[in-house]
Design a protein around this motif. Structure first.
Motif, PDB file in Angstrom:
ATOM      1  N   GLU A  58     -45.665  79.304  -3.341  1.00 41.79           N
ATOM      2  CA  GLU A  58     -45.911  78.056  -3.163  1.00 41.79           C
ATOM      3  C   GLU A  58     -47.342  77.692  -2.678  1.00 41.79           C
ATOM      4  O   GLU A  58     -48.014  76.784  -3.286  1.00 41.79           O
ATOM      5  N   GLY A  59     -47.703  78.439  -1.716  1.00 44.49           N
ATOM      6  CA  GLY A  59     -49.101  78.348  -1.141  1.00 44.49           C
ATOM      7  C   GLY A  59     -50.248  78.351  -2.315  1.00 44.49           C
ATOM      8  O   GLY A  59     -51.122  77.579  -2.310  1.00 44.49           O
ATOM      9  N   ALA A  60     -50.157  79.264  -3.299  1.00 45.96           N
ATOM     10  CA  ALA A  60     -50.841  79.539  -4.172  1.00 45.96           C
ATOM     11  C   ALA A  60     -50.937  78.468  -5.154  1.00 45.96           C
ATOM     12  O   ALA A  60     -52.110  78.021  -5.880  1.00 45.96           O
ATOM     13  N   VAL A  61     -49.969  78.064  -5.592  1.00 51.10           N
ATOM     14  CA  VAL A  61     -49.590  76.795  -6.624  1.00 51.10           C
ATOM     15  C   VAL A  61     -50.280  75.563  -5.880  1.00 51.10           C
ATOM     16  O   VAL A  61     -51.161  74.858  -6.691  1.00 51.10           O
ATOM     17  N   HIS A  62     -50.127  75.302  -4.755  1.00 46.73           N
ATOM     18  CA  HIS A  62     -50.795  74.310  -4.133  1.00 46.73           C
ATOM     19  C   HIS A  62     -52.342  74.415  -4.208  1.00 46.73           C
ATOM     20  O   HIS A  62     -53.139  73.484  -4.564  1.00 46.73           O
ATOM     21  N   SER A  63     -52.740  75.657  -3.734  1.00 48.01           N
ATOM     22  CA  SER A  63     -54.347  75.789  -3.613  1.00 48.01           C
ATOM     23  C   SER A  63     -54.817  75.788  -4.971  1.00 48.01           C
ATOM     24  O   SER A  63     -55.866  75.326  -5.316  1.00 48.01           O
ATOM     25  N   HIS A  64     -54.281  76.445  -6.328  1.00 44.00           N
ATOM     26  CA  HIS A  64     -55.047  76.360  -7.335  1.00 44.00           C
ATOM     27  C   HIS A  64     -54.701  74.988  -7.904  1.00 44.00           C
ATOM     28  O   HIS A  64     -55.563  74.652  -8.946  1.00 44.00           O
ATOM     29  N   THR A  65     -53.397  74.180  -7.679  1.00 47.13           N
ATOM     30  CA  THR A  65     -53.599  72.849  -8.260  1.00 47.13           C
ATOM     31  C   THR A  65     -54.758  72.074  -7.759  1.00 47.13           C
ATOM     32  O   THR A  65     -55.410  71.290  -8.306  1.00 47.13           O
ATOM     33  N   ARG A  66     -55.063  71.999  -6.431  1.00 44.78           N
ATOM     34  CA  ARG A  66     -56.021  71.488  -5.808  1.00 44.78           C
ATOM     35  C   ARG A  66     -57.433  71.997  -6.446  1.00 44.78           C
ATOM     36  O   ARG A  66     -58.133  70.944  -6.698  1.00 44.78           O
ATOM     37  N   GLN A  67     -57.586  73.201  -6.619  1.00 41.73           N
ATOM     38  CA  GLN A  67     -58.744  73.698  -6.963  1.00 41.73           C
ATOM     39  C   GLN A  67     -59.124  73.183  -8.747  1.00 41.73           C
ATOM     40  O   GLN A  67     -60.259  73.010  -9.023  1.00 41.73           O
ATOM     41  N   ALA A  68     -57.797  72.967  -9.426  1.00 43.73           N
ATOM     42  CA  ALA A  68     -57.800  72.725 -10.695  1.00 43.73           C
ATOM     43  C   ALA A  68     -58.226  71.228 -10.820  1.00 43.73           C
ATOM     44  O   ALA A  68     -59.159  70.867 -11.673  1.00 43.73           O
ATOM     45  N   VAL A  69     -57.832  70.479 -10.037  1.00 45.80           N
ATOM     46  CA  VAL A  69     -58.238  68.982  -9.748  1.00 45.80           C
ATOM     47  C   VAL A  69     -59.625  68.961  -9.384  1.00 45.80           C
ATOM     48  O   VAL A  69     -60.243  68.181 -10.293  1.00 45.80           O
ATOM     49  N   ASP A  70     -60.017  69.664  -8.589  1.00 48.76           N
ATOM     50  CA  ASP A  70     -61.601  69.665  -8.322  1.00 48.76           C
ATOM     51  C   ASP A  70     -62.537  70.103  -9.274  1.00 48.76           C
ATOM     52  O   ASP A  70     -63.834  69.526  -9.524  1.00 48.76           O
ATOM     53  N   ALA A  71     -62.112  70.968 -10.021  1.00 45.07           N
ATOM     54  CA  ALA A  71     -62.724  71.418 -11.247  1.00 45.07           C
ATOM     55  C   ALA A  71     -62.557  70.676 -12.333  1.00 45.07           C
ATOM     56  O   ALA A  71     -63.035  71.011 -13.729  1.00 45.07           O
ATOM     57  N   GLY A  72     -61.687  69.475 -12.387  1.00 42.61           N
ATOM     58  CA  GLY A  72     -61.670  68.359 -13.425  1.00 42.61           C
ATOM     59  C   GLY A  72     -60.532  68.550 -14.375  1.00 42.61           C
ATOM     60  O   GLY A  72     -60.511  67.592 -15.426  1.00 42.61           O
ATOM     61  N   ALA A  73     -59.356  69.162 -13.924  1.00 41.20           N
ATOM     62  CA  ALA A  73     -58.283  69.324 -14.867  1.00 41.20           C
ATOM     63  C   ALA A  73     -57.557  67.860 -14.410  1.00 41.20           C
ATOM     64  O   ALA A  73     -57.495  67.487 -13.318  1.00 41.20           O
ATOM     65  N   THR A  74     -56.789  67.445 -15.351  1.00 39.43           N
ATOM     66  CA  THR A  74     -56.158  66.355 -15.178  1.00 39.43           C
ATOM     67  C   THR A  74     -54.747  66.676 -14.809  1.00 39.43           C
ATOM     68  O   THR A  74     -54.383  67.823 -15.020  1.00 39.43           O
ATOM     69  N   ALA A  75     -54.040  65.766 -14.520  1.00 37.88           N
ATOM     70  CA  ALA A  75     -52.552  66.069 -13.853  1.00 37.88           C
ATOM     71  C   ALA A  75     -51.858  66.515 -15.185  1.00 37.88           C
ATOM     72  O   ALA A  75     -50.936  67.497 -15.015  1.00 37.88           O
ATOM     73  N   GLU A  76     -52.079  65.829 -16.468  1.00 37.60           N
ATOM     74  CA  GLU A  76     -51.214  66.279 -17.709  1.00 37.60           C
ATOM     75  C   GLU A  76     -51.665  67.862 -17.919  1.00 37.60           C
ATOM     76  O   GLU A  76     -50.738  68.767 -18.449  1.00 37.60           O
ATOM     77  N   GLU A  77     -53.087  68.304 -17.852  1.00 34.73           N
ATOM     78  CA  GLU A  77     -53.347  69.528 -18.094  1.00 34.73           C
ATOM     79  C   GLU A  77     -52.761  70.652 -17.162  1.00 34.73           C
ATOM     80  O   GLU A  77     -52.208  71.722 -17.564  1.00 34.73           O
ATOM     81  N   ILE A  78     -52.713  70.464 -15.809  1.00 34.70           N
ATOM     82  CA  ILE A  78     -52.049  70.920 -14.760  1.00 34.70           C
ATOM     83  C   ILE A  78     -50.476  71.408 -15.152  1.00 34.70           C
ATOM     84  O   ILE A  78     -50.066  72.238 -14.896  1.00 34.70           O
ATOM     85  N   GLN A  79     -49.881  70.208 -15.139  1.00 36.61           N
ATOM     86  CA  GLN A  79     -48.467  70.349 -15.589  1.00 36.61           C
ATOM     87  C   GLN A  79     -48.128  70.857 -16.838  1.00 36.61           C
ATOM     88  O   GLN A  79     -47.256  71.707 -16.850  1.00 36.61           O
ATOM     89  N   HIS A  80     -48.928  70.527 -17.857  1.00 36.47           N
ATOM     90  CA  HIS A  80     -48.650  71.445 -19.014  1.00 36.47           C
ATOM     91  C   HIS A  80     -48.887  73.159 -18.921  1.00 36.47           C
ATOM     92  O   HIS A  80     -48.146  73.868 -19.475  1.00 36.47           O
ATOM     93  N   ALA A  81     -49.897  73.359 -17.990  1.00 33.53           N
ATOM     94  CA  ALA A  81     -50.029  74.852 -17.777  1.00 33.53           C
ATOM     95  C   ALA A  81     -48.973  75.522 -17.296  1.00 33.53           C
ATOM     96  O   ALA A  81     -48.723  76.581 -17.413  1.00 33.53           O
ATOM     97  N   VAL A  82     -48.002  74.548 -16.416  1.00 33.00           N
ATOM     98  CA  VAL A  82     -46.889  75.229 -15.665  1.00 33.00           C
ATOM     99  C   VAL A  82     -45.791  75.177 -17.000  1.00 33.00           C
ATOM    100  O   VAL A  82     -44.967  76.258 -16.778  1.00 33.00           O
ATOM    101  N   LEU A  83     -45.576  74.267 -17.603  1.00 37.47           N
ATOM    102  CA  LEU A  83     -44.552  74.023 -18.500  1.00 37.47           C
ATOM    103  C   LEU A  83     -44.480  75.107 -19.656  1.00 37.47           C
ATOM    104  O   LEU A  83     -43.809  75.347 -20.108  1.00 37.47           O
ATOM    105  N   ILE A  84     -45.880  75.390 -20.038  1.00 37.03           N
ATOM    106  CA  ILE A  84     -45.916  76.579 -21.018  1.00 37.03           C
ATOM    107  C   ILE A  84     -45.298  77.864 -20.574  1.00 37.03           C
ATOM    108  O   ILE A  84     -44.880  78.600 -21.395  1.00 37.03           O
ATOM    109  N   LEU A  85     -45.068  77.956 -19.448  1.00 35.71           N
ATOM    110  CA  LEU A  85     -44.552  79.110 -18.552  1.00 35.71           C
ATOM    111  C   LEU A  85     -42.900  79.154 -18.887  1.00 35.71           C
ATOM    112  O   LEU A  85     -42.442  80.128 -18.708  1.00 35.71           O
ATOM    113  N   THR A  86     -42.245  78.036 -19.475  1.00 36.54           N
ATOM    114  CA  THR A  86     -40.779  78.116 -19.343  1.00 36.54           C
ATOM    115  C   THR A  86     -40.196  79.242 -20.259  1.00 36.54           C
ATOM    116  O   THR A  86     -39.096  79.933 -19.679  1.00 36.54           O
TER     117      THR A  86
END
Length: 115
Positions: A58-86
């Motif tokens: 959970e902590g690393a998911v929080h951290s890399h979500t924050r860092q992905a946002v800071d690096a320019g990732a959109t909410a949709e890109e972040i959510q899709h990166a996780v959905l792809i793992l299903t």
């Protein structure tokens, strides 16, 4: 999850203060591996986010979500990166990771609206 003004969890800040040499070494390692190849920061954080979801950190998911946002990732890109793992890690793990992602995105959205 208590965070400081920079958005870093209090527990993480405590570890950094107690073990500064280890914190510096980890930071230097992170910088070195980012510079070692052609991937940009956004892609790197999305990959690390996926790995964090796979190990249910959970902590690393929080951290890399924050860092992905800071690096320019959109909410949709972040959510899709996780959905792809299903099909790889299963829906329950993806569902948990998406809930952790959403916590960060909601906090980020509230912070943006307050500015």
């Amino acid at each position: 999850m208590a965070t400081d003004k920079g958005g870093l969890p209090g527990h993480y800040q405590s570890i950094k203060q107690r073990y500064p040499e280890i914190s510096d070494a980890l930071s230097n390692l992170g910088s070195a591996v980012r510079k070692a190849g052609p991937l940009n920061d956004k892609t790197g954080h999305l990959i690390q986010l996926a790995a964090a979801a796979a190990i249910r950190s959970e902590g690393a998911v929080h951290s890399h979500t924050r860092q992905a946002v800071d690096a320019g990732a959109t909410a949709e890109e972040i959510q899709h990166a996780v959905l792809i793992l299903t099909s790889t890690i299963g829906f329950p793990a993806v569902s948990a990771a998406l809930s952790w992602v959403d916590e960060v995105l909601e906090h980020s959205h509230k912070k943006d609206n307050a500015s």
